[in-house]
Design a protein around this motif. Sequence first.
Motif, PDB file in Angstrom:
ATOM      1  N   GLY A 197       0.799  -1.217   0.000  1.00  0.00           N
ATOM      2  CA  GLY A 197       0.000   0.000   0.000  1.00  0.00           C
ATOM      3  C   GLY A 197       0.829   1.263   0.000  1.00  0.00           C
ATOM      4  O   GLY A 197       0.318   2.349   0.296  1.00  0.00           O
ATOM      5  N   ARG A 224      -1.674   3.396  -5.426  1.00  0.00           N
ATOM      6  CA  ARG A 224      -2.650   2.523  -6.104  1.00  0.00           C
ATOM      7  C   ARG A 224      -1.993   1.720  -7.232  1.00  0.00           C
ATOM      8  O   ARG A 224      -2.665   0.984  -7.941  1.00  0.00           O
ATOM      9  CB  ARG A 224      -3.801   3.376  -6.666  1.00  0.00           C
ATOM     10  CG  ARG A 224      -4.633   4.052  -5.588  1.00  0.00           C
ATOM     11  CD  ARG A 224      -5.768   4.875  -6.179  1.00  0.00           C
ATOM     12  NE  ARG A 224      -5.273   5.941  -7.045  1.00  0.00           N
ATOM     13  CZ  ARG A 224      -4.820   7.111  -6.612  1.00  0.00           C
ATOM     14  NH1 ARG A 224      -4.779   7.365  -5.300  1.00  0.00           N
ATOM     15  NH2 ARG A 224      -4.398   8.035  -7.455  1.00  0.00           N
ATOM     16  N   ASP A 247      -4.389  12.338   4.351  1.00  0.00           N
ATOM     17  CA  ASP A 247      -5.069  11.485   5.330  1.00  0.00           C
ATOM     18  C   ASP A 247      -4.752  10.008   5.120  1.00  0.00           C
ATOM     19  O   ASP A 247      -4.784   9.216   6.067  1.00  0.00           O
ATOM     20  CB  ASP A 247      -6.586  11.704   5.240  1.00  0.00           C
ATOM     21  CG  ASP A 247      -6.986  13.121   5.651  1.00  0.00           C
ATOM     22  OD1 ASP A 247      -6.212  13.756   6.404  1.00  0.00           O
ATOM     23  OD2 ASP A 247      -8.055  13.582   5.214  1.00  0.00           O
ATOM     24  N   ASP A 248      -4.461   9.641   3.878  1.00  0.00           N
ATOM     25  CA  ASP A 248      -4.164   8.234   3.566  1.00  0.00           C
ATOM     26  C   ASP A 248      -2.666   7.968   3.450  1.00  0.00           C
ATOM     27  O   ASP A 248      -2.245   6.999   2.822  1.00  0.00           O
ATOM     28  CB  ASP A 248      -4.852   7.844   2.250  1.00  0.00           C
ATOM     29  CG  ASP A 248      -6.364   7.939   2.338  1.00  0.00           C
ATOM     30  OD1 ASP A 248      -6.897   7.703   3.443  1.00  0.00           O
ATOM     31  OD2 ASP A 248      -6.997   8.263   1.326  1.00  0.00           O
ATOM     32  N   GLN A 251       1.401  10.784  -0.633  1.00  0.00           N
ATOM     33  CA  GLN A 251       0.928  10.654  -2.017  1.00  0.00           C
ATOM     34  C   GLN A 251       1.933  11.301  -2.968  1.00  0.00           C
ATOM     35  O   GLN A 251       2.620  12.261  -2.604  1.00  0.00           O
ATOM     36  CB  GLN A 251      -0.445  11.330  -2.185  1.00  0.00           C
ATOM     37  CG  GLN A 251      -1.509  10.863  -1.194  1.00  0.00           C
ATOM     38  CD  GLN A 251      -1.839   9.396  -1.346  1.00  0.00           C
ATOM     39  OE1 GLN A 251      -1.827   8.875  -2.462  1.00  0.00           O
ATOM     40  NE2 GLN A 251      -2.136   8.720  -0.243  1.00  0.00           N
TER      41      GLN A 251
END
Length: 552
Positions: A197, A224, A247-248, A251
């Motif tokens: 991930g 992704r 938040d994830d 990126q």
Amino acid sequence: MSQTFRLTLAQLNPTVGALRANADLAREAWREARAAKADMIAFPEMFLTGYQTQDLVQKPAFARDAMAVIAELAADCAEGPAIGIGAPHLDGELLFNAYYVLQEGRISAVVKKHTLPNYMVFDEKRLFTAADISGPYRVGPLVIGSPICEDAWFDEVPEAQAESGAQILLVPNGSPYSRGRHDTRIDHMVARVVETGLPLVYVNLIGGQDDQVFDGSSFVLNARGHMTHLLPGFTQAIAHVDFIEGDDGWQVTPGDLAPMPEDYERDYHAMVTGTRDYLQKSGFQRVLLGLSGGIDSALVAAIAADALGPENVHCIMLPSEYTSEHSLEDAEQVAQALGVKLDEIAISGPRAAVTQALAPLFDGLPEDLTEENIQSRLRGVLLMAVSNKLGAMVLTTGNKSEVAVGYATIYGDMNGGFNPIKDLYKTRVFETCRWRNANYRDWMKAPEGEVIPTRVIDKPPSAELRADQKDEDSLPPYEVLDVILEGLLDRDLSVAELVAEGLDRETVKRIEHLIYISEWKRYQAAPGVRLSTRALHLDRRYPMVNRWRDPS
């Protein structure tokens, strides 16, 4: 406010053994990264030493010297972005393939390679110790895991680093070019992203080293598994990759995607790059080759002219009484189209002298292959003499089909220091010539357009060592021969399996025999650019003395 991180990728071309010159390349790129306000600059695997070093890296003095240069680099680059750079690490008697992280004037982390490749061109189990899995390291706000090249082809190391807190994966590579290799890399790296991930950065070397060529084609995948950056192949490049924490997690900000050319272009670019770097890294600026009017020497002349510039390519036509008028014309047209120098040295006089010298020993014996080989060897002698006098390296011009079955004269047309088309089957030689005539790129130094006349491509191949000779007098048609060779060499098929595919058993057995009895010639052949995963000598290592034949 979200945190950001700028990572600079340095896709550059080191030279094996040039430790301080490679460090200077790193300093120059580091200054560019500092001007771009990068937080870190990443170099490929074993960048400081160049790759592959083979047994040179096992010399303790070499490894110690490399480590001293790393320490100097850290001290010199104290104020600015961190550096990630590949080099050997000697710990007592244990030698590791390592990735050094340099920050604030010191070595802040040493990541050691865990998974050592030992297949195809790689012999790392011979050279290095397999290390325990290294954990991630911190640079500013970001925790980075660095599986080194082969470590990222399997899930063990990336997953362990992710579980230990890594927020991105930075993968330094020394991955040589072969046809289709880029897609394989992408597939493996996407798998690592899916499993962890995490975004992944893949930074690869470029440039030629002996038989191998590194194509770069570095890339970045987001969390992704979608590609956000792709650097151009076979080209030095500096690219800045921006990350932002959301938040994830972290990126990737999308960047530029260089076009990915078709296989014929990538093969041609590899041959140009490999030829240029082998010569220049060896200290040569000019090349010499015999231009016969045939397709193989025409393609080698084009590759050399594109690599070094036409002004650095010297071609010589060496005719005998068997050389056709159209071969003389074709050689002249090739030279004119490429803009290279062409001279002519007839071999009739030297041949007469050799024939006279041998006459007492050959009296009463019929002419055979011996007399043909004398012609070829005389050409080799003359080319090597000019090479010695003028300081230009001789390029040899045998394609993979000929090299595989020994359809070449040792100490004759096999003479030379490098062979650009050594891993190119004859049928691909034809198509590569057509591709070069129809395409032009800014990295080519020769003129654009039809540099290899259509007649050269279309005429029946001939060594012209006897009257009306054609290659098909001795070999199956190349479209048949290459299918057999691909089956026996590239796919390791049995004779029975090839017969089941519709090939004639007697022909297959004859080609199998020629392959095995020619191994001794290949041991003495010039190095040449590796294009496939079954390059002769590098990927396929067979004994010279071998009495086994496939009984099927």
